[in-house]
Enzyme design. Structure first.
Site, PDB file in Angstrom:
ATOM      1  N   CYS A   1      -3.237  23.549  18.154  1.00 45.18           N
ATOM      2  CA  CYS A   1      -2.953  23.928  19.535  1.00 45.18           C
ATOM      3  C   CYS A   1      -2.334  22.757  20.299  1.00 45.18           C
ATOM      4  CB  CYS A   1      -4.243  24.396  20.208  1.00 45.18           C
ATOM      5  SG  CYS A   1      -3.950  25.257  21.758  1.00 45.18           S
TER       6      CYS A   1
ATOM      7  N   GLY B   1       0.848  -1.198   0.000  1.00 44.01           N
ATOM      8  CA  GLY B   1       0.000   0.000   0.000  1.00 44.01           C
ATOM      9  C   GLY B   1       0.869   1.228   0.000  1.00 44.01           C
TER      10      GLY B   1
END
Length: 467
Positions: free
Chosen positions: A393, A320
């Site tokens: 944040c 993948g």
């Protein structure tokens, strides 16, 4: 070393970068092995992919954005198909999946590995042949198994005794026979350049060979009215650069294969060795060529089958990351640049971009390494060691831990990070209510959006408090 709960490298005061990272002679140049096949710098020093200037892409589609090089994706898919010509190749959709990618996978002659009802829905919406799908997962729901059965999925990889019972009952109820593989754990874990062959069965996936659960699972599948036993499945890790771990795992899995043949009189026609083939994220990585991998894995299987006196089964693999990883880069715009003083008179340059851990969680989650380049212009400034961080944040919101960028990098510049095709969009989130970026496929000077950018309306669509 991760030593702070706030995230990757929060407590790391080193400012010289890792030992493998070397200052470039020219910070404008691309390190080609890290980029997709059509990536280049044009006369202005701007990055081009698929014949398109990323400045043009950002002007039209905004930033951040995932840029998917279609030619590169298809070339890597073909390389695995051709290199593993005597194997079945399943593209591991968990790396990145959308309907367009499903179609490319099918067109290039690969099969598709899925591991959720959503991935199954995507494959079916794209028109994939269900017989070319393999369905993974350690806790598939009744509805997921039912849909897989009714769609005619070509192989279901069973992962627990409960699932064997559940799938058998569902198949019998519908007058169907489900083709299954049994996932086993071989006590081998492989990552990057190392493999460890002991004490790695403490995980949620598969049946232990050592404990005898693997043999018992096969026995139960063989006796089940609604199940057809195809063979064994083994997966040993990720970002693997050599075949050593596969050799140890194959020996243990084929020993079980031989035992089943001898004691149960069952010759299983298939064997899946999983995926995990590595890519180059930085200059410290040295991935193997698919042809080389195929040769090595083929010899391993043939040698072990001969040693155990069993016929060589049809082998399959599941790349993948190795197909989609290098085919994508993420383009960001710089918002702020900040020089931060460290201990002993040292300092670090923090370059903040308009994305971060919501579009690439791997650095914060896995302490993963990435590279990047100035993507919108050429600079004559000396290179300086910088850390590229996101807008979220969190102190651990790091995109690229260490990279040399021109010392005049400034707000408004474009930066591009290569190797973001695998597990970046797939694991993206709306942390801090930030919309996820689009995926833009490029080829021969043409661009098309294959996954659109999320909007604020998308974010609020599920909020039932909206009037």
């Amino acid at each position: 070393m991760r030593a702070h709960e706030a995230g990757a490298l929060h407590a790391d005061l080193g400012h010289r970068g890792p030992a493998w990272l070397r200052a470039p002679r020219d910070a404008n140049e691309l390190v080609k092995p890290l980029w997709s096949m059509t990536a280049l710098k044009n006369a202005d020093g701007a990055l081009e992919i698929g014949g398109l200037d990323v400045r043009q892409l950002v002007a039209e589609h905004g930033s951040p954005a995932y840029v998917l090089d279609e030619a590169d994706f298809r070339a890597r898919a073909r390389a695995f198909k051709e290199g593993f010509k005597d194997f079945d190749v399943f593209y591991a959709g968990k790396a990145f999946l959308c309907t367009t990618v499903v179609r490319w996978v099918m067109e290039e002659g690969l099969n598709l590995d899925i591991c959720s009802g959503g991935e199954l829905a995507t494959a079916l919406r794209a028109g994939a042949d269900p017989a070319r799908l393999g369905f993974h997962g350690n806790n598939k729901s009744v509805s997921e198994l039912t849909r897989a059965l009714e769609a005619g999925v070509g192989r279901i990889i069973v992962d627990s005794f409960h699932e064997i019972e559940r799938l058998d009952a569902l198949a019998v109820e519908r007058g169907l026979v489900a083709p299954v593989m049994v996932r086993v754990t071989a006590g081998v874990e492989a990552h990057t350049h190392e493999y460890i062959a002991t004490a790695h069965e403490d995980q949620k996936f598969g049946f232990s060979i050592t404990s005898g659960d693997g043999f018992e699972a096969i026995n139960r599948v063989q006796r089940a009215e609604g199940l057809k036993l195809l063979g064994l499945h083994s997966h040993i890790g990720s970002q693997i650069f050599d075949s050593s771990g596969f050799e140890v795992a194959a020996k243990r899995v084929l020993a079980l294969h031989a035992r089943v043949s001898e004691e149960l009189g069952v010759d299983m026609p298939e064997l899946d060795l999983g995926g995990g083939f590595g890519i180059a994220y930085t200059t410290q990585d040295d991935p193997s060529d698919p042809h080389q991998l195929a040769t090595e894995l083929g010899k391993i299987v043939e040698h072990e089958c001969k040693a155990f006196g069993v016929d060589v089964p049809r082998v399959s693999i599941e790349p993948g990351r190795a197909i989609v990883g290098p085919a994508v880069c993420t383009v960001y715009e710089v918002g702020t640049v900040k020089e931060v003083e460290l201990d002993a008179g040292a300092s670090r340059t923090y370059v903040s971009v308009d994305g971060g851990m919501s579009d690439n969680i791997r650095t914060a989650l896995y302490d993963a390494d990435y590279s990047c380049t100035l993507a919108g212009r050429r600079s004559e400034a000396e290179p300086t060691l910088a850390r590229v961080v996101g807008k979220h944040c969190e102190s651990g919101d790091i995109v690229v831990k260490d990279e040399f960028l021109p010392s005049d990098v400034r707000p408004g510049d474009l930066l591009a990070v290569p190797g973001t095709g695998a597990y970046c969009r797939s694991m993206a989130s709306n942390y801090n209510h930030v919309p996820r970026p689009p995926v833009i496929a490029v080829r021969d000077g043409q661009a098309r959006v294959v996954v659109r950018r999320e909007t604020e309306d998308d974010l609020l669509a599920l909020d039932m408090g909206v009037q």
